[in-house]
Design a protein around this motif. Structure first.
Motif, PDB file in Angstrom:
ATOM      1  N   GLN B 177       0.832  -1.198   0.000  1.00 12.69           N
ATOM      2  CA  GLN B 177       0.000   0.000   0.000  1.00 12.69           C
ATOM      3  C   GLN B 177       0.873   1.257   0.000  1.00 12.69           C
ATOM      4  OE1 GLN B 177      -2.601   0.864  -1.171  1.00 12.69           O
ATOM      5  NE2 GLN B 177      -4.289   0.617   0.263  1.00 12.69           N
ATOM      6  N   ARG B 178       1.994   1.207   0.718  1.00 12.39           N
ATOM      7  CA  ARG B 178       2.873   2.374   0.692  1.00 12.39           C
ATOM      8  C   ARG B 178       3.555   2.535  -0.668  1.00 12.39           C
ATOM      9  NH1 ARG B 178       6.531   1.619   5.449  1.00 12.39           N
ATOM     10  NH2 ARG B 178       5.545  -0.419   5.669  1.00 12.39           N
ATOM     11  N   ILE B 179       3.825   1.388  -1.354  1.00 18.24           N
ATOM     12  CA  ILE B 179       4.329   1.478  -2.733  1.00 18.24           C
ATOM     13  C   ILE B 179       3.281   2.169  -3.618  1.00 18.24           C
ATOM     14  CG2 ILE B 179       4.945   0.140  -4.804  1.00 18.24           C
ATOM     15  CD1 ILE B 179       7.140   0.076  -2.740  1.00 18.24           C
ATOM     16  N   CYS B 180       2.023   1.806  -3.398  1.00 21.43           N
ATOM     17  CA  CYS B 180       0.952   2.429  -4.193  1.00 21.43           C
ATOM     18  C   CYS B 180       0.859   3.925  -3.897  1.00 21.43           C
ATOM     19  CB  CYS B 180      -0.392   1.760  -3.907  1.00 21.43           C
ATOM     20  SG  CYS B 180      -0.452   0.056  -4.483  1.00 21.43           S
ATOM     21  N   ILE B 181       1.090   4.301  -2.653  1.00 15.50           N
ATOM     22  CA  ILE B 181       1.092   5.723  -2.312  1.00 15.50           C
ATOM     23  C   ILE B 181       2.283   6.405  -2.996  1.00 15.50           C
ATOM     24  CG2 ILE B 181       1.355   7.392  -0.429  1.00 15.50           C
ATOM     25  CD1 ILE B 181      -0.218   5.398   1.349  1.00 15.50           C
ATOM     26  N   ALA B 182       3.447   5.752  -2.943  1.00 20.90           N
ATOM     27  CA  ALA B 182       4.623   6.315  -3.616  1.00 20.90           C
ATOM     28  C   ALA B 182       4.363   6.463  -5.111  1.00 20.90           C
ATOM     29  CB  ALA B 182       5.834   5.414  -3.386  1.00 20.90           C
ATOM     30  N   ARG B 183       3.713   5.463  -5.697  1.00 20.44           N
ATOM     31  CA  ARG B 183       3.398   5.495  -7.126  1.00 20.44           C
ATOM     32  C   ARG B 183       2.515   6.712  -7.445  1.00 20.44           C
ATOM     33  NH1 ARG B 183       0.240   0.321  -9.061  1.00 20.44           N
ATOM     34  NH2 ARG B 183      -1.394   1.323  -7.855  1.00 20.44           N
ATOM     35  N   ALA B 184       1.539   6.962  -6.553  1.00 15.14           N
ATOM     36  CA  ALA B 184       0.656   8.107  -6.773  1.00 15.14           C
ATOM     37  C   ALA B 184       1.406   9.425  -6.590  1.00 15.14           C
ATOM     38  CB  ALA B 184      -0.538   8.035  -5.823  1.00 15.14           C
ATOM     39  N   LEU B 185       2.354   9.461  -5.643  1.00  9.92           N
ATOM     40  CA  LEU B 185       3.075  10.705  -5.367  1.00  9.92           C
ATOM     41  C   LEU B 185       4.093  11.051  -6.455  1.00  9.92           C
ATOM     42  CD1 LEU B 185       3.826  10.311  -1.542  1.00  9.92           C
ATOM     43  CD2 LEU B 185       1.954  11.579  -2.622  1.00  9.92           C
ATOM     44  N   ALA B 186       4.566  10.024  -7.172  1.00 11.68           N
ATOM     45  CA  ALA B 186       5.660  10.240  -8.122  1.00 11.68           C
ATOM     46  C   ALA B 186       5.316  11.253  -9.205  1.00 11.68           C
ATOM     47  CB  ALA B 186       6.074   8.906  -8.755  1.00 11.68           C
ATOM     48  N   GLU B 196     -10.469   4.222   1.667  1.00 15.27           N
ATOM     49  CA  GLU B 196     -10.232   3.229   2.726  1.00 15.27           C
ATOM     50  C   GLU B 196      -8.852   2.582   2.588  1.00 15.27           C
ATOM     51  OE1 GLU B 196     -13.443   0.627   3.705  1.00 15.27           O
ATOM     52  OE2 GLU B 196     -14.822   1.752   2.428  1.00 15.27           O
ATOM     53  N   PRO B 197      -7.800   3.380   2.622  1.00 16.11           N
ATOM     54  CA  PRO B 197      -6.476   2.854   2.278  1.00 16.11           C
ATOM     55  C   PRO B 197      -5.941   1.831   3.279  1.00 16.11           C
ATOM     56  CG  PRO B 197      -6.274   5.042   3.208  1.00 16.11           C
ATOM     57  CD  PRO B 197      -7.747   4.792   3.021  1.00 16.11           C
ATOM     58  N   ALA B 198      -6.508   1.776   4.459  1.00 14.27           N
ATOM     59  CA  ALA B 198      -5.959   0.868   5.465  1.00 14.27           C
ATOM     60  C   ALA B 198      -6.924  -0.248   5.828  1.00 14.27           C
ATOM     61  CB  ALA B 198      -5.563   1.654   6.713  1.00 14.27           C
ATOM     62  N   SER B 199      -8.046  -0.335   5.133  1.00 20.21           N
ATOM     63  CA  SER B 199      -9.060  -1.294   5.586  1.00 20.21           C
ATOM     64  C   SER B 199      -8.638  -2.741   5.378  1.00 20.21           C
ATOM     65  CB  SER B 199     -10.394  -1.033   4.887  1.00 20.21           C
ATOM     66  OG  SER B 199     -10.258  -1.289   3.515  1.00 20.21           O
ATOM     67  N   ALA B 200      -7.674  -2.979   4.463  1.00 20.48           N
ATOM     68  CA  ALA B 200      -7.243  -4.357   4.235  1.00 20.48           C
ATOM     69  C   ALA B 200      -5.945  -4.671   4.985  1.00 20.48           C
ATOM     70  CB  ALA B 200      -7.064  -4.601   2.735  1.00 20.48           C
ATOM     71  N   ILE B 209       0.459   3.851   7.892  1.00 17.41           N
ATOM     72  CA  ILE B 209      -0.243   4.629   6.853  1.00 17.41           C
ATOM     73  C   ILE B 209      -0.785   5.923   7.457  1.00 17.41           C
ATOM     74  CG2 ILE B 209      -2.207   4.646   5.251  1.00 17.41           C
ATOM     75  CD1 ILE B 209      -0.315   2.661   4.198  1.00 17.41           C
ATOM     76  N   GLU B 210      -1.334   5.816   8.677  1.00 20.39           N
ATOM     77  CA  GLU B 210      -1.908   7.011   9.311  1.00 20.39           C
ATOM     78  C   GLU B 210      -0.837   8.062   9.587  1.00 20.39           C
ATOM     79  OE1 GLU B 210      -4.124   5.844  12.741  1.00 20.39           O
ATOM     80  OE2 GLU B 210      -5.594   4.728  11.565  1.00 20.39           O
ATOM     81  N   GLU B 211       0.304   7.581  10.067  1.00 10.46           N
ATOM     82  CA  GLU B 211       1.403   8.508  10.328  1.00 10.46           C
ATOM     83  C   GLU B 211       1.840   9.191   9.027  1.00 10.46           C
ATOM     84  OE1 GLU B 211       4.576   6.546  12.501  1.00 10.46           O
ATOM     85  OE2 GLU B 211       5.891   8.186  11.853  1.00 10.46           O
ATOM     86  N   LEU B 212       1.853   8.380   7.981  1.00 12.87           N
ATOM     87  CA  LEU B 212       2.242   8.887   6.667  1.00 12.87           C
ATOM     88  C   LEU B 212       1.278   9.973   6.194  1.00 12.87           C
ATOM     89  CD1 LEU B 212       3.933   8.593   4.121  1.00 12.87           C
ATOM     90  CD2 LEU B 212       2.545   6.640   3.491  1.00 12.87           C
ATOM     91  N   ILE B 213      -0.005   9.736   6.370  1.00 15.24           N
ATOM     92  CA  ILE B 213      -1.003  10.722   5.953  1.00 15.24           C
ATOM     93  C   ILE B 213      -0.743  12.047   6.670  1.00 15.24           C
ATOM     94  CG2 ILE B 213      -3.468  11.312   6.066  1.00 15.24           C
ATOM     95  CD1 ILE B 213      -4.008   8.276   5.734  1.00 15.24           C
TER      96      ILE B 213
END
Lengths: 291, 274
Positions: B177-186, B196-200, B209-213
């Motif tokens: 999920q953090r890779i996916c966040i990095a992908r979006a940020l790039a 619901e980024p953390a529901s799974a 993830i919450e700290e990252l947000i």
């Protein structure tokens, strides 16, 4: 009641056994007859002699000239079927309206249901004369015409199986791709085709294996003259076409001429066996792909 | 319950007095937004403004339309045949459903992180570089730099820096999920939509993830849909409570959770339904 269950169970097991026994039987016949053949002809000669003339007085037993015919026609077939089949698969899974797919896919699969003998005379009577207008020097029986028509025949194998593989790519990957600002084209070629690549490769291998084993089209349209060439305009003979020629001819049973078809058949069997195993292996890996 | 529908127009500005993001620019806005799926009226007349460098949480029971509403801001609903919308949606002052808006460009400005981690079956590096590659960027040093920067921003650089060629699918769900966040940020979006980024994910990954947000809001405007009210409380500056397609209440997260104005909100956050 118990006995009935047993009978049913036995019947099912027997049915399964029949297919296994048949396979073993075929392998046994091929191997045993080939062994007798290889007592008379050395394997080295079989694999290196450039001539295949077992039916002539000056006998040569070089499988390469038949194998080159098989490889040439199959390569032409794949060169035709791969780009067309893959384009169809991508169009159907990514671009076509939903209803279109449900109607067109079964229609495409009809191509695979046309009897191969029909394809054969289609190649000989329609494709070859047409090719002659482009290549005047083309032989009446030639590898090109047979290969092209064989390619048309295997298009549905590639398009259908590849389409299944593309369609099976999880929706979450499409979401990810579109969410990054990809166009449809980018999504299809940068995400979906790579993700479905093993399924697509399996479809290609099965299509090659089908082309190698195809008999009628090549026997009718490619000719019956062993020829170690890679020129598609010439007459060639494939392994399958040779087997037909001997089986239909008046070669006495038990003679060495007769046994050549088992050696040729074994060569063919090894080829398709390896290809099918590769596709089986890739497919098994493919199943653990996305998770 | 019947008298809630008209109250959502003004409840944004009332609770803003001590908000740190009070004066920053409005980045996302909807005016009289309505969304339909066929006959279903999924979003009913929603007006909302979200400001730059803030985290807004959308909460509400399942099927209340919060994910649908989120997806209207990067037009991810466009692929659904029966989707239809009314009203206006603005990103940075620009109405995004106008004819001259290219949806591919819009999605580069408005990145998205999905419920289930969905890395491509490619290497970690290629996942993060994907957005730049589809923009035609081939220069290796540009890509290298962007990949490193994004992975650092997504707080996963230290875990993967030695294995950038490894398949992203080999990572754990939280790492994916953090890779996916990095992908979006790039691709350097302005807005990050998180569905619901953390529901799974497990609790430890969720905490990461919450700290990252929390860190990301310095540079991005974030909208997060969540089922988890504690999560909304922890990560967001403002919270919007949706119920059957209506925006019931929107205000500072602290106020929503300690002193909700609507009875419906109070009943939901105290767990009496949902």
């Amino acid at each position: 009641m118990k006995i009935r269950e047993k009978i049913i169970e036995g019947g099912l097991a027997f049915s399964a056994l029949i297919t296994v026994l048949t396979t073993i039987g075929i392998i046994w016949v091929l191997l045993s007859q080939s062994l007798v053949f290889f007592k008379d002809v050395s394997i080295v000669e079989f694999l290196t002699n450039p001539e295949w003339t077992p039916l002539f007085t000056n006998k040569n037993y070089g499988i390469l000239s038949l194998l080159s015919g098989t490889i040439l026609t199959s390569s032409i077939a794949i060169a035709v079927a791969l780009p067309i089949g893959l384009t169809i698969a991508i169009y159907l899974s990514e671009y076509a309206p939903k209803g279109f797919r449900t109607y067109v896919k079964p229609m495409l699969e009809i191509l695979a249901a046309v009897p191969t003998v029909v394809y054969g005379f289609f190649a000989l009577t329609i494709v070859t004369p047409y090719l002659k207008t482009i290549f005047p020097e083309i032989a009446p029986f030639n590898a090109l015409s047979a290969g092209i028509v064989m390619g048309i025949m295997i298009i549905p194998m590639i398009s259908s199986l590849s389409e299944d593989a593309l369609f099976a790519v999880p929706k979450t990957l499409r979401d990810a791709s579109y969410g990054m600002g990809s166009t449809r084209y980018q999504t299809a070629f940068k995400v979906l085709v790579p993700a479905a690549s093993s399924g697509i490769i399996v479809s290609i291998i099965l299509a090659i294996s089908r082309a190698i084993g195809e008999t009628m089209i090549v026997a009718i349209a490619a000719g019956q003259q062993p020829n170690m060439t890679m020129n598609p305009l010439e007459t060639v003979e494939t392994i399958t076409a040779y087997i037909v020629q001997v089986s239909l001819g008046d070669v006495p049973h038990g003679s060495i001429e007769y046994r050549t078809i088992f050696a040729a058949g074994l060569t063919l069997f090894i080829f398709t066996f390896i290809l099918n195993n590769i596709s089986f292996y890739i497919r098994r890996k493919y199943q653990e792909r996305y998770e | 319950m019947e008298n809630t529908s008209q109250k959502n127009i003004n409840n944004e500005d009332q609770s803003m007095s001590q908000d740190t993001t009070e004066k920053s620019k409005v980045i996302l806005e909807s005016k009289k937004a309505n969304v339909y799926y066929g006959d279903m009226h999924a979003i009913k007349n929603v007006n909302i403004k979200m400001r730059e460098n803030s985290v807004t949480a959308f909460i509400g029971p399942s099927g209340c339309g919060k994910s649908t509403f989120l997806r209207t801001f990067n037009r991810m609903n466009d692929y659904i045949d029966i989707f239809r919308k009314e009203g206006e949606f603005y990103i940075n002052g620009k109405e995004i459903y106008q004819k001259d808006v290219k949806v591919e460009e819009l999605r580069k400005t408005v990145g998205m992180v999905f419920q289930k981690p969905n890395p491509f079956p490619k290497s970690i590096y290629e996942n993060v570089a994907f957005g730049l590659r589809i923009q035609g960027i081939k220069n290796k040093s540009v890509l290298d730099e962007a990949v490193e920067k994004s992975l650092k921003q997504a707080a996963i650089w230290d875990e993967v820096k030695d294995n950038l060629k490894k398949s992203a699918l080999a990572l754990s769900g939280g790492q994916q999920q953090r890779i996916c966040i990095a992908r979006a940020l790039a691709v350097e979006p302005k807005v990050l939509l998180m569905d619901e980024p953390a529901s799974a994910l497990d609790p430890i990954s969720t905490a990461k993830i919450e700290e990252l947000i929390y860190q990301l809001k310095e540079n991005y405007t974030i909208v997060i849909v969540t089922h988890n009210m504690q999560q909304a409380g922890r990560v967001s500056d403002r919270t919007a409570f949706f119920y059957i397609g209506e925006l019931i209440e929107f205000g500072k997260t602290k106020n929503i959770f300690t002193n909700p104005k609507e009875e419906l909100t109070e009943r939901y956050i105290t767990g009496r339904f949902g």
